[in-house]
Design a protein around this motif. Structure first.
Motif, PDB file in Angstrom:
ATOM      1  N   PHE A  67       8.559  11.508 -49.918  1.00 19.89           N
ATOM      2  CA  PHE A  67       9.065  12.696 -49.229  1.00 19.89           C
ATOM      3  C   PHE A  67       8.011  13.314 -48.321  1.00 19.89           C
ATOM      4  CE2 PHE A  67       9.430  17.298 -48.930  1.00 19.89           C
ATOM      5  CZ  PHE A  67      10.700  17.431 -48.383  1.00 19.89           C
ATOM      6  N   ARG A  68       8.462  13.744 -47.129  1.00 19.70           N
ATOM      7  CA  ARG A  68       7.651  14.550 -46.231  1.00 19.70           C
ATOM      8  C   ARG A  68       8.536  15.674 -45.690  1.00 19.70           C
ATOM      9  NH1 ARG A  68       4.594  11.763 -48.383  1.00 19.70           N
ATOM     10  NH2 ARG A  68       2.713  10.711 -47.586  1.00 19.70           N
ATOM     11  N   PRO A  69       8.019  16.892 -45.588  1.00 23.48           N
ATOM     12  CA  PRO A  69       8.829  18.006 -45.073  1.00 23.48           C
ATOM     13  C   PRO A  69       9.026  17.858 -43.563  1.00 23.48           C
ATOM     14  CG  PRO A  69       6.566  18.716 -45.412  1.00 23.48           C
ATOM     15  CD  PRO A  69       6.651  17.311 -45.940  1.00 23.48           C
ATOM     16  N   PRO A  70      10.115  18.388 -43.016  1.00 25.90           N
ATOM     17  CA  PRO A  70      10.339  18.317 -41.571  1.00 25.90           C
ATOM     18  C   PRO A  70       9.279  19.046 -40.769  1.00 25.90           C
ATOM     19  CG  PRO A  70      11.943  19.767 -42.623  1.00 25.90           C
ATOM     20  CD  PRO A  70      11.217  19.073 -43.713  1.00 25.90           C
ATOM     21  N   GLN A  71       8.640  20.026 -41.382  1.00 26.90           N
ATOM     22  CA  GLN A  71       7.533  20.742 -40.747  1.00 26.90           C
ATOM     23  C   GLN A  71       6.557  21.187 -41.832  1.00 26.90           C
ATOM     24  OE1 GLN A  71       9.750  23.816 -38.761  1.00 26.90           O
ATOM     25  NE2 GLN A  71       9.632  25.206 -40.494  1.00 26.90           N
ATOM     26  N   GLN A  84       0.240  18.466 -43.675  1.00 24.26           N
ATOM     27  CA  GLN A  84       1.583  18.838 -44.089  1.00 24.26           C
ATOM     28  C   GLN A  84       1.640  20.190 -44.809  1.00 24.26           C
ATOM     29  OE1 GLN A  84       4.215  17.326 -43.243  1.00 24.26           O
ATOM     30  NE2 GLN A  84       3.810  15.157 -42.912  1.00 24.26           N
ATOM     31  N   MET A  85       0.493  20.769 -45.181  1.00 27.66           N
ATOM     32  CA  MET A  85       0.506  22.018 -45.942  1.00 27.66           C
ATOM     33  C   MET A  85      -0.733  22.834 -45.623  1.00 27.66           C
ATOM     34  SD  MET A  85      -1.212  19.609 -47.559  1.00 27.66           S
ATOM     35  CE  MET A  85      -2.110  19.050 -49.018  1.00 27.66           C
ATOM     36  N   SER A  86      -0.655  24.136 -45.941  1.00 23.92           N
ATOM     37  CA  SER A  86      -1.793  25.033 -45.741  1.00 23.92           C
ATOM     38  C   SER A  86      -2.599  25.222 -47.021  1.00 23.92           C
ATOM     39  CB  SER A  86      -1.309  26.399 -45.252  1.00 23.92           C
ATOM     40  OG  SER A  86      -0.624  26.297 -44.029  1.00 23.92           O
ATOM     41  N   GLN A  87      -1.918  25.171 -48.173  1.00 20.72           N
ATOM     42  CA  GLN A  87      -2.556  25.341 -49.476  1.00 20.72           C
ATOM     43  C   GLN A  87      -1.900  24.379 -50.451  1.00 20.72           C
ATOM     44  OE1 GLN A  87      -2.723  30.135 -49.059  1.00 20.72           O
ATOM     45  NE2 GLN A  87      -1.129  28.863 -48.238  1.00 20.72           N
TER      46      GLN A  87
END
Length: 342
Positions: free
Chosen positions: A259-263, A291-294
Motif C-alpha cells: 500500500f501507498r497513499p495517494p498523497q 510518503q509521511m511527515s512523522q
C-alpha cells in the motif's frame, strides 16, 4: 565514564550494540544490589542506542553521602558549570530496593538541595525547571541516580548536549515511562503509540492524516481517532466494529507492504507482525519516497539473533530525518520501535 541504563533484560545486548557502534570495551558494571548498568569510555558517534533507556554522560561515583551530602555534591558539580540563566532540570531516582524507601530518600535529597539553593544559589534556582517536555538547545540536565541509600552516580549534561543527544538522553528520569492505561482500547498495544509520542515530544493532532499498516484489531487507529485524526487502516482483517463505523476511519482490505497513499500523510503508524527485515525495508521505502511527515513503526523479533539488523536504520533512516529515535520502549516486548520526524 559514561553510564547507560539498559532496557529491561537487555544489558548484554546493549554491550553488543555499543561495541558495534565503535565504542571500545563497554561492559556491565558488577551490581549485586541494584539494576544492571553498562559503562563505556565514550558515547556512540551516531547518538542512537536501541537498548538503552537512559544515558548519564561523564558520570562520577558518589559514595558515603548522607541526604545533605548528596545535596552538597550536586551543588558542587553544577555551580559554575550550569548557566545561572538556565534552564536546567534535575532527575533524581533510585535503582535499588523495593517499595517507596528509595523514592522517599530522593524526595528528601531534593528538598535539601532546594533549600540550599534558596540560601546560597538563588540565581541558579531561577533557572531550575520541572517537567518532561522536549529539550531545547539551552537546557542542561543534572542526573543523580541512587544505587543505595548513600551511594550512586552523578552526571551533568551541559546545554546543548541533552538536545544534541536527545535520542540518548531521555527527558524522563531513568528513561522510564509507565504504561498507559485505557480499558476501552482494543488491546494493550495502544500504549506503544502513547510512549513513542511522549519520547518524541510530538502527538497525533486533530485533523491530521494517518495510515495504519497492519491495523487490526485497531489499537493504534483507536489512539489516532481519539485525537481527532483521519485514519486509513490497512489490513487483511477488519478492525473492531465500533472503529469500522467511525466516520474518520477508512478501511482497505489490502497488503500492508504494497500500500501507498495517494498523497503524503502526516503520520505512518505500523505495528504489523512481520519479519524484522520486512518492517525495516518498509520504513526505509516510505522514508525515501517521502510518503509521511512523522512515523511510529515497530520492528518485531522472534529471538535475539537479528538485533544487529537495526544498524541499517541507524545508518540509512537517520540521515533522512530531522529527529530519528530507535528504542525498545517500556511497552515493547521482544521488539524495538522506530519513530521520528522526516
Amino acid at each position: 565514564m559514561h553510564l547507560f541504563l539498559p532496557a529491561a533484560d537487555m544489558a548484554p545486548f546493549l554491550v553488543e550494540e555499543l561495541a558495534r557502534s565503535g565504542v571500545l570495551t563497554p561492559s556491565v558494571l558488577p551490581a549485586a544490589d541494584y539494576a544492571p548498568l553498562v559503562q563505556a569510555d565514550s558515547l556512540p558517534e551516531h547518538s542512537l542506542l536501541a537498548f538503552a533507556w537512559q544515558t548519564l554522560p561523564n558520570a562520577i561515583s558518589v559514595t558515603g553521602a548522607s541526604i545533605n551530602g548528596w545535596a552538597d555534591q550536586i551543588i558542587g558539580r553544577i555551580a559554575g558549570v550550569v548557566s545561572d540563566a538556565g534552564p536546567w532540570r534535575l532527575h533524581l531516582w533510585p535503582v535499588y530496593g523495593e517499595g517507596r524507601a528509595g523514592w522517599h530518600r530522593c524526595e528528601l535529597i531534593r528538598a535539601a538541595l532546594m533549600e540550599r539553593l534558596k540560601k546560597k544559589r538563588r540565581a541558579l534556582l531561577k533557572g531550575f525547571e520541572e517537567g518532561s517536555t522536549a529539550w531545547t538547545s539551552q537546557t542542561s540536565l543534572v542526573q543523580a541516580m541512587l544505587t543505595g541509600p548513600d551511594a550512586g552516580f552523578l552526571s551533568v549534561a551541559v546545554a546543548p548536549q541533552p538536545f544534541d543527544r536527545r535520542a540518548l538522553i531521555s527527558t524522563f528520569p531513568g528513561g522510564v515511562i509507565a504504561h498507559a492505561e485505557d480499558k476501552a482500547a482494543p488491546s494493550r498495544a495502544f500504549a506503544k503509540v502513547i510512549e513513542a509520542e511522549l519520547r518524541l515530544g510530538r502527538h497525533i493532532q486533530k485533523g491530521q492524516t494517518c495510515v495504519d499498516l497492519g491495523a487490526s484489531p485497531g489499537s493504534w487507529s483507536y489512539v489516532a481517532i481519539q485525537r481527532g485524526a483521519y485514519v486509513t487502516a490497512i489490513d487483511r482483517s477488519p478492525l473492531r466494529e465500533d472503529l469500522m463505523r467511525n466516520p474518520r476511519l477508512t478501511f482497505q482490505q489490502a497488503d500492508a507492504f504494497k500500500f501507498r497513499p495517494p498523497q503524503p500523510v502526516d503520520w505512518l503508524i505500523c505495528d504489523i507482525i512481520a519479519a524484522p527485515q520486512r518492517s525495516i525495508d518498509l520504513l526505509l521505502e516510505w522514508l525515501r519516497e517521502g510518503q509521511m511527515s512523522q512515523f511510529i513503526v515497530t520492528i518485531k523479533f522472534k529471538g535475539t539473533e537479528e538485533y544487529a539488523l537495526l544498524d541499517q536504520l541507524k545508518e540509512q533512516a537517520a540521515p533522512l530525518c530531522s529527529d530519528f529515535r530507535l528504542m525498545r520502549l517500556c511497552a515493547n516486548k521482544n521488539e524495538v520501535t522506530a519513530f521520528g520526524v522526516v
